[in-house]
Design an enzyme around this catalytic site. Structure first.
Site, PDB file in Angstrom:
ATOM      1  N   HIS A   5      -3.655   7.191   2.330  1.00 32.73           N
ATOM      2  CA  HIS A   5      -4.041   5.847   1.885  1.00 32.73           C
ATOM      3  C   HIS A   5      -5.353   5.481   2.561  1.00 32.73           C
ATOM      4  O   HIS A   5      -5.546   5.727   3.751  1.00 32.73           O
ATOM      5  CB  HIS A   5      -2.933   4.860   2.265  1.00 32.73           C
ATOM      6  CG  HIS A   5      -3.332   3.435   2.063  1.00 32.73           C
ATOM      7  ND1 HIS A   5      -3.989   2.998   0.931  1.00 32.73           N
ATOM      8  CD2 HIS A   5      -3.199   2.338   2.863  1.00 32.73           C
ATOM      9  CE1 HIS A   5      -4.232   1.711   1.033  1.00 32.73           C
ATOM     10  NE2 HIS A   5      -3.766   1.290   2.188  1.00 32.73           N
ATOM     11  N   CYS A  28       0.811  -1.228   0.000  1.00 30.21           N
ATOM     12  CA  CYS A  28       0.000   0.000   0.000  1.00 30.21           C
ATOM     13  C   CYS A  28       0.838   1.270   0.000  1.00 30.21           C
ATOM     14  O   CYS A  28       0.304   2.357  -0.232  1.00 30.21           O
ATOM     15  CB  CYS A  28      -0.930   0.012   1.201  1.00 30.21           C
ATOM     16  SG  CYS A  28      -2.040  -1.381   1.229  1.00 30.21           S
ATOM     17  N   ASN A  38     -10.277  -0.496   0.396  1.00 31.19           N
ATOM     18  CA  ASN A  38      -8.819  -0.343   0.352  1.00 31.19           C
ATOM     19  C   ASN A  38      -8.307  -0.870  -0.984  1.00 31.19           C
ATOM     20  O   ASN A  38      -8.352  -2.069  -1.239  1.00 31.19           O
ATOM     21  CB  ASN A  38      -8.206  -1.121   1.525  1.00 31.19           C
ATOM     22  CG  ASN A  38      -6.682  -1.040   1.553  1.00 31.19           C
ATOM     23  OD1 ASN A  38      -6.048  -0.588   0.602  1.00 31.19           O
ATOM     24  ND2 ASN A  38      -6.086  -1.494   2.651  1.00 31.19           N
TER      25      ASN A  38
HETATM   26  N1  ACO Z   1     -17.913  -8.422  10.581  1.00 28.87           N
HETATM   27  C1  ACO Z   1     -18.250  -8.647  11.851  1.00 28.87           C
HETATM   28  N2  ACO Z   1     -17.353  -8.897  12.836  1.00 28.87           N
HETATM   29  C2  ACO Z   1     -16.048  -8.900  12.467  1.00 28.87           C
HETATM   30  C3  ACO Z   1     -15.626  -8.681  11.147  1.00 28.87           C
HETATM   31  C4  ACO Z   1     -16.629  -8.436  10.176  1.00 28.87           C
HETATM   32  N3  ACO Z   1     -16.345  -8.194   8.890  1.00 28.87           N
HETATM   33  N4  ACO Z   1     -14.297  -8.734  11.110  1.00 28.87           N
HETATM   34  C5  ACO Z   1     -13.874  -8.992  12.354  1.00 28.87           C
HETATM   35  N5  ACO Z   1     -14.936  -9.096  13.185  1.00 28.87           N
HETATM   36  C6  ACO Z   1     -14.949  -9.380  14.604  1.00 28.87           C
HETATM   37  C7  ACO Z   1     -13.712 -10.084  15.097  1.00 28.87           C
HETATM   38  O1  ACO Z   1     -13.800 -11.471  14.872  1.00 28.87           O
HETATM   39  C8  ACO Z   1     -13.734  -9.729  16.559  1.00 28.87           C
HETATM   40  O2  ACO Z   1     -14.607 -10.591  17.210  1.00 28.87           O
HETATM   41  P1  ACO Z   1     -14.247 -11.163  18.690  1.00 28.87           P
HETATM   42  O3  ACO Z   1     -14.182  -9.921  19.553  1.00 28.87           O
HETATM   43  O4  ACO Z   1     -15.387 -12.064  18.981  1.00 28.87           O
HETATM   44  O5  ACO Z   1     -12.916 -11.824  18.550  1.00 28.87           O
HETATM   45  C9  ACO Z   1     -14.347  -8.323  16.599  1.00 28.87           C
HETATM   46  O6  ACO Z   1     -15.014  -8.161  15.322  1.00 28.87           O
HETATM   47  C10 ACO Z   1     -13.342  -7.241  16.783  1.00 28.87           C
HETATM   48  O7  ACO Z   1     -12.229  -7.507  15.911  1.00 28.87           O
HETATM   49  P2  ACO Z   1     -11.036  -6.532  15.741  1.00 28.87           P
HETATM   50  O8  ACO Z   1     -10.049  -7.130  14.791  1.00 28.87           O
HETATM   51  O9  ACO Z   1     -10.534  -6.081  17.069  1.00 28.87           O
HETATM   52  O10 ACO Z   1     -11.787  -5.303  15.040  1.00 28.87           O
HETATM   53  P3  ACO Z   1     -11.216  -3.915  14.710  1.00 28.87           P
HETATM   54  O11 ACO Z   1     -12.059  -2.878  15.296  1.00 28.87           O
HETATM   55  O12 ACO Z   1      -9.732  -3.849  14.928  1.00 28.87           O
HETATM   56  O13 ACO Z   1     -11.448  -3.850  13.124  1.00 28.87           O
HETATM   57  C11 ACO Z   1     -10.172  -4.126  11.126  1.00 28.87           C
HETATM   58  C12 ACO Z   1     -10.864  -4.818  12.292  1.00 28.87           C
HETATM   59  C13 ACO Z   1     -11.232  -3.360  10.356  1.00 28.87           C
HETATM   60  C14 ACO Z   1      -9.518  -5.165  10.234  1.00 28.87           C
HETATM   61  C15 ACO Z   1      -9.121  -3.133  11.684  1.00 28.87           C
HETATM   62  O14 ACO Z   1      -8.295  -3.799  12.602  1.00 28.87           O
HETATM   63  C16 ACO Z   1      -8.251  -2.536  10.629  1.00 28.87           C
HETATM   64  O15 ACO Z   1      -8.712  -1.775   9.791  1.00 28.87           O
HETATM   65  N6  ACO Z   1      -6.942  -2.804  10.702  1.00 28.87           N
HETATM   66  C17 ACO Z   1      -6.004  -2.223   9.779  1.00 28.87           C
HETATM   67  C18 ACO Z   1      -6.215  -2.775   8.425  1.00 28.87           C
HETATM   68  C19 ACO Z   1      -5.277  -2.114   7.473  1.00 28.87           C
HETATM   69  O16 ACO Z   1      -5.000  -0.960   7.558  1.00 28.87           O
HETATM   70  N7  ACO Z   1      -4.761  -2.845   6.553  1.00 28.87           N
HETATM   71  C20 ACO Z   1      -3.822  -2.240   5.689  1.00 28.87           C
HETATM   72  C21 ACO Z   1      -3.627  -3.109   4.594  1.00 28.87           C
HETATM   73  S1  ACO Z   1      -2.441  -2.299   3.642  1.00 28.87           S
HETATM   74  C22 ACO Z   1      -1.708  -3.376   2.577  1.00 28.87           C
HETATM   75  O17 ACO Z   1      -0.524  -3.294   2.422  1.00 28.87           O
HETATM   76  C23 ACO Z   1      -2.519  -4.411   1.838  1.00 28.87           C
END
Ligand code: ACO
Length: 329
Positions: free
Chosen positions: A254, A115, A284
C-alpha cells in the site's frame, strides 16, 4: 460446487485527469515541495472532477480490465468494490458499478476497511472462486479521497489522491493464492477516521463547521503501526505459504508513505527493484493503491509467469493484511 484454483486474469486502472502537484500546495498551505518529497515521497496526485464519484472511477478501471480480455461484464459472476469513499452510505457502490457495466442481476457488494480494502477483497474474492461459488469475480479498489480531505490541514491534505484499480479473479487449474494474513484492532478508531456521518455522530452544522467531515489522522502513531504491521503481516503470510523472504520476487505495498515502504522493505531485505512504488505519481489512494501499482507493473512487463508476490497493506480500523500470490500468466 467444486474446489479450484484462482488466478488474476486481467488488471485495469483509471486515474482522473486533474493533477495536483506539491507546488500547488505551496500556494495554499505552509508547506514545501522539499518537505513533502522528503517526508512522503509524493510529488503528484490525481483528483476527481467535482461531478466524478467513486463509482465513475471504478467503472473506468473495470472497463479497462475487461478490454484486456474477451469477456463482457455479463461473464463476471460477482462484483466487489473496496472503498472508504463510497458514492453513498448506501446502496453499495458495487451495485451501481455492476449495472453501469451492463451486468444484469449479478451479486455486488462493497468492502469498507479503508486502505486494507484491496487485501481483504483479494482474500474474499479469491476464496469465493476457490470454493467454486463463482467462476469470475471482479474486484475493484476505488477511491475519491480528495472529497474527504481537509485542504486546509497540511498534515493530511498533501497525502491523499484519487484513482481505481480492477482485477478479474478467475478459476484456474494452477492456484495463485498461496496464503492470507488479515488483522484488525478497533480499540482506537480515532487514530485514523472520518468521525461524523455514521450512527455514532450526525453530520450536524456544528460538526461540519469544525471540518469533521474530513479525514483525521494521528500521523506519527499511524506511521509506527504501519511499519510494524507491514513487516509482521508479510512474515506471517510467507510462513503460511511455507516461503522465506528470499523467495519473494516482488513486494507490492500500500502506497501511504515512501518512508514506511522503505523501512518495511529494509527489514524484509527486499532490494529497491523488487518493491513496486508509484507513490510519486498518485499519493495515497487507499484501497486503489495496490491494484494501481500492479497494473502499471504488468504494463511495464515487470511481472512474469511464476513470480511470487506479496501484496501488503494497512489502514483505518486499524487494520492490516498481506496476501502471498504466485503470478499465473
Ligand atoms: N508541510 C510542512 N510541515 C508539515 C506538514 C506539511 N505538509 N505536515 C506536517 N508538518 C509539520 C508538523 O506540523 C510538525 O511540525 P512541528 O514539529 O512544528 O509540530 C512537523 O512537520 C513534523 O510532523 P510529524 O507529524 O512528526 O511528521 P512526520 O515525519 O511524521 O510526517 C506524515 C507526517 C507524513 C503524516 C507521517 O506521519 C505519515 O506518513 N504517517 C502515516 C500516514 C499514513 O500512513 N496514513 C495511512 C492512511 S491509510 C487510510 O486508511 C486512509
Amino acid at each position: 460446487m467444486s474446489a479450484t484454483g484462482v488466478k488474476i486474469a486481467a488488471v485495469g486502472r483509471y486515474a482522473p485527469e486533474r493533477i495536483v502537484t506539491n507546488a500547488d500546495f505551496e500556494k495554499t498551505l505552509e508547506t514545501s515541495d522539499e518537505w513533502i518529497v522528503t517526508r512522503t515521497g509524493m510529488k503528484r496526485r490525481h483528483y476527481a472532477a467535482p461531478e466524478q464519484a467513486t463509482s465513475d472511477l471504478a467503472i473506468a478501471a473495470a472497463r479497462d480490465a475487461l478490454s484486456r480480455t474477451n469477456l463482457t461484464a455479463q461473464d463476471i459472476d460477482c462484483f466487489i468494490v473496496a472503498t472508504a469513499t463510497p458514492d453513498y452510505p448506501f446502496p453499495a457502490t458495487a451495485c451501481i458499478v455492476a449495472s453501469a457495466l451492463g451486468a444484469i442481476d449479478k451479486p455486488a457488494f462493497d468492502i469498507e476497511i479503508a486502505c486494507s480494502g484491496f487485501i481483504y477483497g483479494l482474500t474474499v474474492g479469491s476464496s469465493l472462486v476457490r470454493a467454486g461459488v463463482y467462476r469470475r469475480v471482479m474486484l475493484i479498489g476505488a477511491e475519491t479521497l480528495s472529497k474527504i480531505t481537509n485542504q486546509k490541514d497540511r498534515g493530511t491534505a498533501i497525502l491523499f489522491g484519487d484513482g481505481a484499480g480492477a482485477v478479474i479473479l478467475e478459476a484456474s487449474e494452477t492456484d495463485s493464492f498461496l496464503s492470507s494474513e488479515l488483522g484488525s484492532d478497533g480499540m482506537k478508531p480515532e487514530l485514523l477516521q472520518v468521525a461524523i456521518g455514521g450512527s455514532r455522530r450526525a453530520a450536524d452544522a456544528a460538526a461540519l463547521d469544525a471540518g469533521e467531515q474530513f479525514i483525521r489522522m494521528e500521523g506519527r502513531e499511524v506511521f509506527k503501526f504501519a511499519v510494524t504491521k507491514m513487516i509482521d503481516a508479510t512474515d506471517v503470510a510467507l510462513r503460511k505459504a511455507n516461503l522465506e523472504k528470499g523467495d519473494l520476487d516482488f513486494l507490492i505495498p500500500h502506497q501511504a508513505n515512501r518512508r514506511i515502504i522503505d523501512a518495511a522493505a529494509k527489514y524484509l531485505e527486499m532490494p529497491p527493484e523488487k518493491v513496486l512504488v508509484n507513490i510519486e505519481e498518485y499519493g495515497n489512494t487507499s484501497a486503489a493503491s495496490i491494484p494501481l501499482a500492479l497494473s502499471e507493473a504488468l504494463d511495464a512487463g515487470r511481472i512474469k509467469d511464476g513470480d511470487t508476490i506479496v501484496f501488503v497493506g494497512f489502514g483505518g480500523g486499524l487494520s492490516w493484511g498481506a496476501v502471498c500470490w504466485k503470478w499465473v500468466a
